[in-house]
Design a protein around this motif. Structure first.
Motif, PDB file in Angstrom:
ATOM      1  N   PHE A 265       0.837  -1.194   0.000  1.00  0.00           N
ATOM      2  CA  PHE A 265       0.000   0.000   0.000  1.00  0.00           C
ATOM      3  C   PHE A 265       0.879   1.254   0.000  1.00  0.00           C
ATOM      4  CE2 PHE A 265      -3.633   2.531   1.166  1.00  0.00           C
ATOM      5  CZ  PHE A 265      -4.723   1.749   0.816  1.00  0.00           C
ATOM      6  N   MET A 266       2.026   1.159   0.675  1.00  0.00           N
ATOM      7  CA  MET A 266       2.924   2.302   0.802  1.00  0.00           C
ATOM      8  C   MET A 266       3.870   2.436  -0.384  1.00  0.00           C
ATOM      9  SD  MET A 266       1.761   3.316   3.604  1.00  0.00           S
ATOM     10  CE  MET A 266       2.825   4.664   4.041  1.00  0.00           C
ATOM     11  N   ASP A 267       4.289   1.290  -0.946  1.00  0.00           N
ATOM     12  CA  ASP A 267       5.232   1.321  -2.059  1.00  0.00           C
ATOM     13  C   ASP A 267       4.957   0.119  -2.962  1.00  0.00           C
ATOM     14  OD1 ASP A 267       7.389   1.180  -3.797  1.00  0.00           O
ATOM     15  OD2 ASP A 267       8.815   1.926  -2.317  1.00  0.00           O
ATOM     16  N   SER A 268       4.358   0.403  -4.107  1.00  0.00           N
ATOM     17  CA  SER A 268       3.918  -0.709  -4.973  1.00  0.00           C
ATOM     18  C   SER A 268       5.099  -1.413  -5.652  1.00  0.00           C
ATOM     19  CB  SER A 268       2.941  -0.192  -6.028  1.00  0.00           C
ATOM     20  OG  SER A 268       3.589   0.774  -6.823  1.00  0.00           O
ATOM     21  N   THR A 269       6.324  -0.855  -5.535  1.00  0.00           N
ATOM     22  CA  THR A 269       7.462  -1.495  -6.210  1.00  0.00           C
ATOM     23  C   THR A 269       8.097  -2.604  -5.377  1.00  0.00           C
ATOM     24  OG1 THR A 269       9.120   0.055  -5.328  1.00  0.00           O
ATOM     25  CG2 THR A 269       8.002   0.694  -7.376  1.00  0.00           C
ATOM     26  N   ILE A 270       7.746  -2.675  -4.099  1.00  0.00           N
ATOM     27  CA  ILE A 270       8.342  -3.715  -3.248  1.00  0.00           C
ATOM     28  C   ILE A 270       7.709  -5.067  -3.629  1.00  0.00           C
ATOM     29  CG2 ILE A 270       6.711  -3.539  -1.280  1.00  0.00           C
ATOM     30  CD1 ILE A 270       9.329  -3.566   0.514  1.00  0.00           C
TER      31      ILE A 270
ATOM     32  N   LYS B  38       8.335   1.183   8.328  1.00  0.00           N
ATOM     33  CA  LYS B  38       9.037   2.387   7.879  1.00  0.00           C
ATOM     34  C   LYS B  38      10.512   2.067   7.543  1.00  0.00           C
ATOM     35  CE  LYS B  38       9.648   6.993   9.632  1.00  0.00           C
ATOM     36  NZ  LYS B  38       9.654   7.818  10.835  1.00  0.00           N
ATOM     37  N   VAL B  39      11.125   1.266   8.393  1.00  0.00           N
ATOM     38  CA  VAL B  39      12.532   0.912   8.182  1.00  0.00           C
ATOM     39  C   VAL B  39      12.698   0.019   6.945  1.00  0.00           C
ATOM     40  CG1 VAL B  39      14.559  -0.178   9.240  1.00  0.00           C
ATOM     41  CG2 VAL B  39      13.006   1.168  10.648  1.00  0.00           C
ATOM     42  N   ILE B  40      11.796  -0.952   6.791  1.00  0.00           N
ATOM     43  CA  ILE B  40      11.869  -1.847   5.624  1.00  0.00           C
ATOM     44  C   ILE B  40      11.708  -1.048   4.322  1.00  0.00           C
ATOM     45  CG2 ILE B  40      10.597  -3.683   4.379  1.00  0.00           C
ATOM     46  CD1 ILE B  40      12.339  -4.856   6.520  1.00  0.00           C
ATOM     47  N   LEU B  41      10.756  -0.116   4.317  1.00  0.00           N
ATOM     48  CA  LEU B  41      10.531   0.699   3.115  1.00  0.00           C
ATOM     49  C   LEU B  41      11.766   1.546   2.787  1.00  0.00           C
ATOM     50  CD1 LEU B  41       6.829   1.757   3.726  1.00  0.00           C
ATOM     51  CD2 LEU B  41       7.662   0.321   1.858  1.00  0.00           C
ATOM     52  N   LYS B  42      12.409   2.046   3.830  1.00  0.00           N
ATOM     53  CA  LYS B  42      13.621   2.852   3.644  1.00  0.00           C
ATOM     54  C   LYS B  42      14.739   1.983   3.042  1.00  0.00           C
ATOM     55  CE  LYS B  42      16.372   6.515   4.782  1.00  0.00           C
ATOM     56  NZ  LYS B  42      17.525   6.181   3.980  1.00  0.00           N
ATOM     57  N   ILE B  43      14.900   0.764   3.566  1.00  0.00           N
ATOM     58  CA  ILE B  43      15.935  -0.143   3.035  1.00  0.00           C
ATOM     59  C   ILE B  43      15.675  -0.403   1.554  1.00  0.00           C
ATOM     60  CG2 ILE B  43      16.854  -2.507   3.104  1.00  0.00           C
ATOM     61  CD1 ILE B  43      16.176  -2.591   6.077  1.00  0.00           C
ATOM     62  N   HIS B  44      14.379  -0.695   1.240  1.00  0.00           N
ATOM     63  CA  HIS B  44      14.008  -0.992  -0.143  1.00  0.00           C
ATOM     64  C   HIS B  44      14.352   0.192  -1.055  1.00  0.00           C
ATOM     65  CE1 HIS B  44      11.773  -2.417  -3.573  1.00  0.00           C
ATOM     66  NE2 HIS B  44      10.985  -1.355  -3.547  1.00  0.00           N
ATOM     67  N   GLN B  45      14.016   1.388  -0.593  1.00  0.00           N
ATOM     68  CA  GLN B  45      14.274   2.574  -1.423  1.00  0.00           C
ATOM     69  C   GLN B  45      15.770   2.861  -1.564  1.00  0.00           C
ATOM     70  OE1 GLN B  45      11.475   5.071   0.608  1.00  0.00           O
ATOM     71  NE2 GLN B  45       9.775   4.071  -0.457  1.00  0.00           N
TER      72      GLN B  45
ATOM     73  N   GLU C 249      18.173   2.650  -5.248  1.00  0.00           N
ATOM     74  CA  GLU C 249      19.152   3.611  -5.783  1.00  0.00           C
ATOM     75  C   GLU C 249      20.397   2.903  -6.293  1.00  0.00           C
ATOM     76  OE1 GLU C 249      19.908   6.695  -2.939  1.00  0.00           O
ATOM     77  OE2 GLU C 249      17.778   7.234  -2.850  1.00  0.00           O
ATOM     78  N   LYS C 250      20.608   1.658  -5.802  1.00  0.00           N
ATOM     79  CA  LYS C 250      21.768   0.872  -6.271  1.00  0.00           C
ATOM     80  C   LYS C 250      21.333  -0.193  -7.273  1.00  0.00           C
ATOM     81  CE  LYS C 250      23.684   1.313  -1.645  1.00  0.00           C
ATOM     82  NZ  LYS C 250      23.678   0.584  -0.374  1.00  0.00           N
ATOM     83  N   GLY C 251      20.114  -0.056  -7.821  1.00  0.00           N
ATOM     84  CA  GLY C 251      19.617  -1.002  -8.832  1.00  0.00           C
ATOM     85  C   GLY C 251      19.144  -2.320  -8.256  1.00  0.00           C
ATOM     86  N   MET C 252      18.763  -2.330  -6.980  1.00  0.00           N
ATOM     87  CA  MET C 252      18.266  -3.565  -6.355  1.00  0.00           C
ATOM     88  C   MET C 252      16.944  -3.288  -5.633  1.00  0.00           C
ATOM     89  SD  MET C 252      21.847  -5.093  -4.840  1.00  0.00           S
ATOM     90  CE  MET C 252      22.483  -3.539  -4.282  1.00  0.00           C
ATOM     91  N   GLY C 253      16.475  -4.237  -4.852  1.00  0.00           N
ATOM     92  CA  GLY C 253      15.236  -4.036  -4.102  1.00  0.00           C
ATOM     93  C   GLY C 253      14.999  -5.204  -3.167  1.00  0.00           C
TER      94      GLY C 253
ATOM     95  N   GLU D 261      21.063  -5.366   9.676  1.00  0.00           N
ATOM     96  CA  GLU D 261      21.583  -5.099  11.018  1.00  0.00           C
ATOM     97  C   GLU D 261      21.892  -3.615  11.239  1.00  0.00           C
ATOM     98  OE1 GLU D 261      23.274  -9.504  12.272  1.00  0.00           O
ATOM     99  OE2 GLU D 261      24.719  -8.002  11.576  1.00  0.00           O
ATOM    100  N   ALA D 262      22.220  -2.918  10.168  1.00  0.00           N
ATOM    101  CA  ALA D 262      22.567  -1.500  10.292  1.00  0.00           C
ATOM    102  C   ALA D 262      21.385  -0.649  10.766  1.00  0.00           C
ATOM    103  CB  ALA D 262      23.069  -0.988   8.946  1.00  0.00           C
ATOM    104  N   VAL D 263      20.155  -1.174  10.568  1.00  0.00           N
ATOM    105  CA  VAL D 263      18.984  -0.369  10.936  1.00  0.00           C
ATOM    106  C   VAL D 263      18.143  -1.017  12.046  1.00  0.00           C
ATOM    107  CG1 VAL D 263      18.744   0.910   8.772  1.00  0.00           C
ATOM    108  CG2 VAL D 263      17.783  -1.391   8.953  1.00  0.00           C
ATOM    109  N   GLY D 264      18.729  -1.962  12.769  1.00  0.00           N
ATOM    110  CA  GLY D 264      18.055  -2.489  13.959  1.00  0.00           C
ATOM    111  C   GLY D 264      17.371  -3.830  13.812  1.00  0.00           C
ATOM    112  N   PHE D 265      17.573  -4.514  12.684  1.00  0.00           N
ATOM    113  CA  PHE D 265      17.022  -5.868  12.535  1.00  0.00           C
ATOM    114  C   PHE D 265      18.075  -6.884  12.977  1.00  0.00           C
ATOM    115  CE2 PHE D 265      13.779  -3.842  10.027  1.00  0.00           C
ATOM    116  CZ  PHE D 265      12.669  -4.658  10.169  1.00  0.00           C
TER     117      PHE D 265
END
Ligand SMILES: [Zn+2]
Length: 247
Positions: free
Chosen positions: A72-77, A108-115, A119-123, A212-216
């Motif tokens: 719902f927040m990001d249809s590209t994920i 919020k954190v997962i969406l940030k990681i995805h975005q 930017e590096k051509g991945m997802g 791990e860098a963002v708390g997972f």
């Protein structure tokens, strides 16, 4: 004078007719719209007008103070919930439809990681997210073995909406090689098992360091499982609706 009266009456009739036609058209429009909504509930594969679809997608059908539907927040994920199919280790469909819910802070954190990965051509591609406690019970009833399934009495981070099973994909949506498929139960899926190609080890390191860098936090036995440690939520049994645009 009679001539003017007749003309006046004629004009009045024309106006009434026009008004009647406009009202009728309005009723017809409303009727077709409500029929459209009814068919959404009946048949999720209905072809709907883009306008109607947009209206439905614009209104979240869940409690947004408790949950976030990632798509719902990001249809590209990419969402590939295996428990919404028979392609899982119990070979049974557990979810009525595939929707990836998480608690707001973790989402919020997962969406940030995805975005950031984009930017590096991945997802990211998600295999499992929040899992209702009643589904955990069904899994446990089928496989009552703590090696593979968490006892619902204890509950898992998935039941709290704070765990994800996921991998990284390239720009064409292809999964990076992680050495084993998702839900492969064996030593080859362990983080501590290093007998893999350089490419596999590099991909696993990328996923682990990113998360791990963002708390997972990872667990030793499953390269795909991560749980968010910076939020606390109770076990839950929210079962999501299955609607158009959400599957
Ligand atoms: Zn998991």
């Amino acid at each position: 004078m009679t001539h003017y009266l007749n003309l006046y009456l004629l004009l009045l009739s024309i106006c009434s007719l026009l008004l009647f036609a406009a009202c009728k058209n309005e009723v017809k429009l409303n009727k077709s719209e409500s029929e459209g909504r009814a068919s959404v509930k009946k048949d999720t594969t209905s072809v709907l007008s883009a306008v109607l679809l947009k209206k439905i997608k614009a209104v979240p059908d869940y409690d947004t103070s408790q949950w976030v539907d990632l798509k719902f927040m990001d249809s590209t994920i990419l969402i590939d919930l295996r428990y919404a199919t028979e392609d899982n280790f119990v070979k049974e469909k557990m979810y009525e439809c595939a929707r990836c819910f998480l608690r707001p802070k973790a989402a919020k954190v997962i969406l940030k990681i995805h975005q950031d990965l984009q930017e590096k051509g991945m997802g990211l591609k998600l295999f499992d997210c929040y899992r209702p406690l009643s589904i955990q019970q069904r899994l446990w009833d089928k496989v009552p073995d703590a090696t593979y399934v968490t006892n619902p009495k204890k509950g898992s981070m998935h039941n709290r909406g704070l765990a994800v099973d996921l991998t990284i994909v390239d720009s064409s949506g292809e999964e990076l090689d992680m050495g084993t498929p998702f839900d492969f139960f064996g030593r080859k899926a362990h983080h501590t098992h290093t007998d893999h190609t350089k490419e596999v080890l590099k991909n696993r390191r990328l996923l682990k360091s990113t998360m791990e860098a963002v708390g997972f936090k990872s667990i030793r036995t499953e390269w795909w499982h991560y749980s968010y440690r910076y939020a606390k939520y109770p076990l839950a049994d929210m079962v999501w609706e299955c609607g158009v645009g959400n599957q």
